[in-house]
Design a protein around this motif. Structure first.
Motif, mmCIF file in Angstrom:
data_model
loop_
_atom_site.group_PDB
_atom_site.id
_atom_site.type_symbol
_atom_site.label_atom_id
_atom_site.label_comp_id
_atom_site.label_asym_id
_atom_site.label_seq_id
_atom_site.Cartn_x
_atom_site.Cartn_y
_atom_site.Cartn_z
ATOM 1 N N ALA A 22 -11.599 1.805 2.263
ATOM 2 C CA ALA A 22 -10.227 1.042 2.593
ATOM 3 C C ALA A 22 -10.391 0.446 4.246
ATOM 4 C CB ALA A 22 -9.284 2.132 2.407
ATOM 5 N N GLU A 23 -10.104 -0.669 4.379
ATOM 6 C CA GLU A 23 -9.878 -1.170 5.682
ATOM 7 C C GLU A 23 -8.495 -1.894 5.995
ATOM 8 O OE1 GLU A 23 -13.277 -3.886 7.494
ATOM 9 O OE2 GLU A 23 -11.535 -5.295 7.225
ATOM 10 N N VAL A 24 -7.772 -1.291 7.106
ATOM 11 C CA VAL A 24 -6.637 -1.687 7.352
ATOM 12 C C VAL A 24 -6.594 -2.253 8.569
ATOM 13 C CG1 VAL A 24 -4.148 -0.899 7.872
ATOM 14 C CG2 VAL A 24 -5.523 0.322 6.084
ATOM 15 N N ARG A 25 -5.907 -3.447 8.560
ATOM 16 C CA ARG A 25 -5.939 -4.158 9.930
ATOM 17 C C ARG A 25 -4.208 -4.556 10.204
ATOM 18 N NH1 ARG A 25 -9.343 -9.283 7.169
ATOM 19 N NH2 ARG A 25 -11.321 -8.167 6.745
ATOM 20 N N TYR A 26 -4.129 -3.680 11.352
ATOM 21 C CA TYR A 26 -2.685 -3.668 11.878
ATOM 22 C C TYR A 26 -2.555 -3.820 13.216
ATOM 23 C CZ TYR A 26 2.071 -2.313 12.306
ATOM 24 O OH TYR A 26 3.488 -2.039 12.638
ATOM 25 N N ARG A 30 -8.483 -2.673 13.729
ATOM 26 C CA ARG A 30 -9.215 -2.622 12.460
ATOM 27 C C ARG A 30 -9.365 -1.092 12.098
ATOM 28 N NH1 ARG A 30 -12.828 -6.952 11.658
ATOM 29 N NH2 ARG A 30 -14.432 -5.682 12.752
ATOM 30 N N TRP A 31 -9.028 -0.479 11.249
ATOM 31 C CA TRP A 31 -9.121 0.931 10.745
ATOM 32 C C TRP A 31 -9.769 1.029 9.545
ATOM 33 C CZ3 TRP A 31 -7.922 4.625 14.457
ATOM 34 C CH2 TRP A 31 -6.954 4.315 15.164
ATOM 35 N N ALA A 32 -10.963 1.777 9.168
ATOM 36 C CA ALA A 32 -11.843 2.127 8.272
ATOM 37 C C ALA A 32 -11.946 3.499 7.531
ATOM 38 C CB ALA A 32 -13.037 1.193 7.986
ATOM 39 N N ASN A 53 -3.520 -9.113 9.817
ATOM 40 C CA ASN A 53 -3.018 -7.897 9.134
ATOM 41 C C ASN A 53 -3.299 -8.058 7.760
ATOM 42 O OD1 ASN A 53 -1.685 -6.933 11.672
ATOM 43 N ND2 ASN A 53 0.120 -8.060 11.246
ATOM 44 N N GLY A 54 -3.299 -6.595 7.469
ATOM 45 C CA GLY A 54 -3.514 -6.756 5.750
ATOM 46 C C GLY A 54 -4.490 -5.666 5.477
ATOM 47 N N THR A 55 -4.649 -5.375 4.230
ATOM 48 C CA THR A 55 -5.397 -4.016 3.674
ATOM 49 C C THR A 55 -6.705 -4.407 2.622
ATOM 50 O OG1 THR A 55 -3.868 -2.662 3.998
ATOM 51 C CG2 THR A 55 -5.444 -1.976 2.639
ATOM 52 N N ILE A 57 -9.133 -3.143 -0.183
ATOM 53 C CA ILE A 57 -9.905 -2.141 -0.859
ATOM 54 C C ILE A 57 -11.099 -2.523 -1.597
ATOM 55 C CG2 ILE A 57 -9.475 -0.379 -2.652
ATOM 56 C CD1 ILE A 57 -7.843 -0.074 -0.037
#
Length: 273
Positions: A22-26, A30-32, A53-55, A57
């Motif tokens: 899962a990678e979250v861009r906010y 960027r987080w994973a 921004n976005g996710t 999966i």
């Protein structure tokens, strides 16, 4: 794609995947995090900066569970196409690079929404029908939701009705019953006004209006109630009356506005009833 139908999509996909990331861009970061068969195997980690921004999966189905981890690109494209038709603001892309010599991609975006959906279902038959597509969207507080419908008649046997609740396919339900009720009421009223039905003739029943009919019936509700073993039917009672009234009004206006088209449609229904 069916894994998300019951509102627990990410958790179910995670449990049924040998690996999932899962990678979250906010907010510029960027987080994973990575998982294996439902359990986290890495901590949530900041991996860099981003202007978007976005996710994202990414998952690998567990062959020990499914027997085969092969994903059907055709089935995935069919479902994404449905979502694009039912949500006109969506612009979806599908790319399959598993076989370099047979790479495929598709962009799925339909600004016409359910009207485009009906045209897609009819294909070449749409050019041979007696009239245009009736399409409308309507919000009704009594059912705490929005309906979005499109339908038309073509010169072919049988009925083709696709129904959805909150973008999820349904086999039947109160939205479909209400649609048929509204069509039957509008057709019966027009048939009497135009002399196709005598004053003492009974109304045209709802099960006789479908010959040659193609329709997409979609509702989006704040509190949908699904019934059946696989929750394939919509059960919200108030939806039936709301959809019936809206269909009766919109179809009634369409019938009164186009005499030749209306006569062809209603004449065929009356003859078959």
């Amino acid at each position: 794609m069916l894994l998300g139908d019951f509102g627990v999509g990410p958790a179910v996909v995670n449990a049924l995947s040998r690996r999932m990331t899962a990678e979250v861009r906010y907010d510029g970061v960027r987080w994973a995090q990575e998982y294996a068969r439902g359990a986290a195997v890495t901590p949530l980690t900041e991996t860099g900066t981003t202007a978007r921004n976005g996710t994202v999966i990414t998952f690998w189905p567990d062959a020990d569970i499914f027997g085969s981890a092969e994903v059907s690109a055709d089935a995935l494209e069919d479902r994404l196409r449905e979502l694009a038709f039912l949500n006109p603001g969506l612009d979806l892309s599908l790319t399959d690079r598993r076989r370099p010599d047979e790479a495929r991609s598709a962009r799925l975006c339909f600004p016409g929404g359910t009207r485009d959906f009906v045209g897609f279902l009819d294909g070449h038959e749409a050019a041979h029908g007696p009239g245009d597509t009736v399409a409308f969207a309507h919000e009704d507080a009594r059912m705490a939701g929005v309906m979005d419908l499109a339908f038309r008649w073509c010169d072919r046997p049988g009925e083709r009705v696709r129904s959805f609740a909150n973008s999820r396919a349904t086999l039947s339900g109160t939205h479909v019953v209400g649609f048929h009720d509204g069509v039957a009421a509008a057709v019966s009223t027009y048939a009497r006004e135009s002399g196709l039905l005598a004053p003492m003739d009974p109304d045209i029943p709802a099960d006789r209006v479908g010959e040659g009919l193609t329709a997409v019936v979609s509702v989006k509700l704040d509190r949908p109630e699904f019934l059946g073993a696989i929750r394939e039917r919509l059960g919200n009672n108030e939806v039936r009356a709301c959809v019936a009234l809206a269909v009766r009004e919109h179809l009634g206006r369409w019938l009164r506005a186009g005499s030749e088209r209306a006569a062809a449609v209603v004449g065929r229904i009356v003859a078959g009833s």
